[in-house]
Design an enzyme around this catalytic site. Sequence first.
Site, PDB file in Angstrom:
ATOM      1  N   GLY A 102       0.824  -1.214   0.000  1.00 43.05           N
ATOM      2  CA  GLY A 102       0.000   0.000   0.000  1.00 43.05           C
ATOM      3  C   GLY A 102       0.849   1.251   0.000  1.00 43.05           C
ATOM      4  O   GLY A 102       2.065   1.203   0.148  1.00 43.05           O
ATOM      5  N   ASP A 264       4.377  -4.849  -7.381  1.00 39.37           N
ATOM      6  CA  ASP A 264       3.717  -3.617  -6.935  1.00 39.37           C
ATOM      7  C   ASP A 264       4.241  -2.405  -7.691  1.00 39.37           C
ATOM      8  O   ASP A 264       3.678  -1.311  -7.571  1.00 39.37           O
ATOM      9  CB  ASP A 264       3.887  -3.422  -5.422  1.00 39.37           C
ATOM     10  CG  ASP A 264       5.346  -3.471  -4.997  1.00 39.37           C
ATOM     11  OD1 ASP A 264       5.992  -4.497  -5.246  1.00 39.37           O
ATOM     12  OD2 ASP A 264       5.839  -2.481  -4.442  1.00 39.37           O
TER      13      ASP A 264
HETATM   14  P1  AMP Z   1       8.903   0.975  -3.247  1.00 39.90           P
HETATM   15  O1  AMP Z   1      10.273   0.521  -2.900  1.00 39.90           O
HETATM   16  O2  AMP Z   1       8.821   2.409  -3.572  1.00 39.90           O
HETATM   17  O3  AMP Z   1       8.247   0.136  -4.301  1.00 39.90           O
HETATM   18  O4  AMP Z   1       8.040   0.790  -1.917  1.00 39.90           O
HETATM   19  C1  AMP Z   1       7.702  -0.447  -1.392  1.00 39.90           C
HETATM   20  C2  AMP Z   1       6.754  -0.254  -0.235  1.00 39.90           C
HETATM   21  O5  AMP Z   1       7.417   0.388   0.850  1.00 39.90           O
HETATM   22  C3  AMP Z   1       5.533   0.584  -0.531  1.00 39.90           C
HETATM   23  O6  AMP Z   1       4.450   0.060   0.167  1.00 39.90           O
HETATM   24  C4  AMP Z   1       5.928   1.937  -0.015  1.00 39.90           C
HETATM   25  O7  AMP Z   1       4.815   2.747   0.280  1.00 39.90           O
HETATM   26  C5  AMP Z   1       6.702   1.573   1.234  1.00 39.90           C
HETATM   27  N1  AMP Z   1       7.652   2.623   1.613  1.00 39.90           N
HETATM   28  C6  AMP Z   1       8.771   2.973   0.972  1.00 39.90           C
HETATM   29  N2  AMP Z   1       9.376   3.990   1.594  1.00 39.90           N
HETATM   30  C7  AMP Z   1       8.638   4.320   2.666  1.00 39.90           C
HETATM   31  C8  AMP Z   1       8.737   5.292   3.714  1.00 39.90           C
HETATM   32  N3  AMP Z   1       9.742   6.174   3.765  1.00 39.90           N
HETATM   33  N4  AMP Z   1       7.777   5.311   4.647  1.00 39.90           N
HETATM   34  C9  AMP Z   1       6.765   4.450   4.604  1.00 39.90           C
HETATM   35  N5  AMP Z   1       6.598   3.520   3.658  1.00 39.90           N
HETATM   36  C10 AMP Z   1       7.531   3.439   2.684  1.00 39.90           C
HETATM   37 MG    MG Z   2       6.613   0.937  -5.243  1.00 38.89          MG
END
Ligand code: AMP
Ligand code: MG
Length: 497
Positions: A102, A264
Site C-alpha cells: 500500500g 507492486d
Molecule cells: P517501493 O520501494 O517504492 O516500491 O516501496 C515499497 C513499499 O514500501 C511501498 O508500500 C511503499 O509505500 C513503502 N515505503 C517505501 N518507503 C517508505 C517510507 N519512507 N515510509 C513508509 N513507507 C515506505
Molecule cells: Mg513501489
Amino acid sequence: MAGNTTPVSDENQPPKADGSIAFDNSYARELVGFYVVQAPAVAPTPSLLQFNVTLAAELGLDPTVADQAAAVFSGASLPTGATPIAQVYAGHQFGGFSPQLGDGRALLLGEVIDRAGMRRDIALKGSGWTPFSRGGDGKAAIGPVLREYLIGEAMFALGIPTSRALAAVATGETVYREVPLPGAVLTRVAASHIRVGTFQFFAARGEWDKVQKLADYAIARHYPEVAAAQNPYLALFDAVCRAQTRLIAQWMGVGFIHGVMNTDNMTVSGETIDYGPCAFMEAYAPGTVFSSIDQTGRYAYANQPQILGWNLARLAETLLPLMDTDEGRAVAVATARLQGIAGLYRAEWTDVMRAKLGLNGIDAGDAALAEDLLAAMVGQNADWTLTFRRLSTAVDGDASLLAPLFDDPAMLMAWLPQWRARLATDAAARMNRVNPAIIPRNHLVEEALAAATGGDMAPFRALLATISDPFGDVAGREAYALPAPSGFGPYKTYCGT
Ligand code: AMP
Ligand code: MG
C-alpha cells in the site's frame, strides 16, 4: 438548483485559493474499500524546487497554481476537490509475496481530465505517514525525489510511457536515513496507480468481487475497447501484456534498468512507475545491476524481459476466476497466453531494434542481425547509447567515430557490411530520431542530486534541460553525452526511501 437558473459567468466567480484544479476523483468515488482516506503531513516551511510548467498546461491546470505550488504540492494546503487517499496493494518483492504493502509514503490527491481528454492521477510522494507506512516515516529526501523527477522526464522525452513529475517541493524538514537529509515531496502524475499488486491484494484474500470491480474499473479507464470483447477479462489481460511487453522492449532499447521490478511497481496502464534505484546502463553488459539491494541480480538489465513474464503470470493468477468459471479451462487459457509472452516480447524488441538500426522494411534475419551487434559489443566497453547514436555516422562506411567506442572493434567491423545491406533510405536521419545522444548519465545525476541536497539547484536544472532534448544535436553540450569518467564507479543506487 431548480430555483436558480440564471447562468453565472466565470468572471463573477471568486478565484479559488488553490489555482482551481478541476478534480474528478473516480477511484475514491467508485472503489470504496480499495483505499483509506488520509491527510498529508503539513510541511513546516515548503519551498518550490521545481515546477513542470508544460505538464501543468497539458493537465489544464490554471496557471495561477504555480504561485501556490509550494503549499499545494507539499501537502501544506489541500486544494479544493482533492480527496487524499492511500491506495492499498500487495506485491511480490524480489520474488517473495507481501500480502499488504500500500501507499506508505504516497497519497493520491485526485484525478483530472487532461487537455487530450485523458484521465490522469495527481499524487504526492513523501507526504507523510499512512496506515500502510509500516515501520517507515512516509517521508522522502530531496535526492530520491529529484531522481524520480529527472529520470521520469528523461523517459518521457525518450518517448517511453511513464509517470511524470509535476512538482518537487522541499519541506523544510529533516528526514533521517543513514544521515540527516533535507525532506521533499514529489508530485507525480500517472495514467493511474493501479498495479499488478493491486489485483494481488484482493485475489490473495479471495475477494473476487473486488478483483472484478477493479478489473471493470481498469477496463473502463485504460482499455475501454476490450469491454465489448467476448471475454473482457481475458482481453484485459491481453491488453496489459501488450502494453507491458512494449514498455519493457522500449526500456531495453535505451538501456534502462528499473532496478525494482516488483509486482507492486508494475502498472496495468503500461507506464513506467516508481523510480527508485533505476539507472541507465553505460557500457553494454547484460548482467548490469545498479541497485544496492539487488544482491542476486534478479532485476539485471538482461533479466527484465523474463521478469516481465513472471510478473504477468502473477497478474494472470489474479484474473483466473474471471477468465473462466471452470478452473481447468481458465488455467489452460492463461497458460497459453503466458507461453506466448516470450514471442510477443521478441517481436516488440525486434521492432525497437529495427528502428534503432535504421533497417529497411522487415526481414526474417533482423533479430539475429541485432543480436550479432550485441555480441560484438559485449565485453568491449562499448557505451550503449553512444554506439547506437554513432552508428548513424557509419551508414556510408566510415567507422572512424564508431570503432573507437570498442576496445576491440574487429567483430563490429565484420558486422557493419551486413547491416549496411539492410539500411533504409534516409537511415541516418531516422536513426537519430530514435537513438538518443543524451541520456541522464549516472555521474551527472549524482552530481546534480548532491548539489541540490546542498541547496544548489543549478546543476539539476541544467541536466533536466538537456535530457529533455535527447535526440537533438550534441554541439554545445558535449559533456552531457559522455559516459562517466573511469574513476567513477562501480555505480550503486539506493532505494528512494
Ligand atoms: P517501493 O520501494 O517504492 O516500491 O516501496 C515499497 C513499499 O514500501 C511501498 O508500500 C511503499 O509505500 C513503502 N515505503 C517505501 N518507503 C517508505 C517510507 N519512507 N515510509 C513508509 N513507507 C515506505
Ligand atoms: Mg513501489
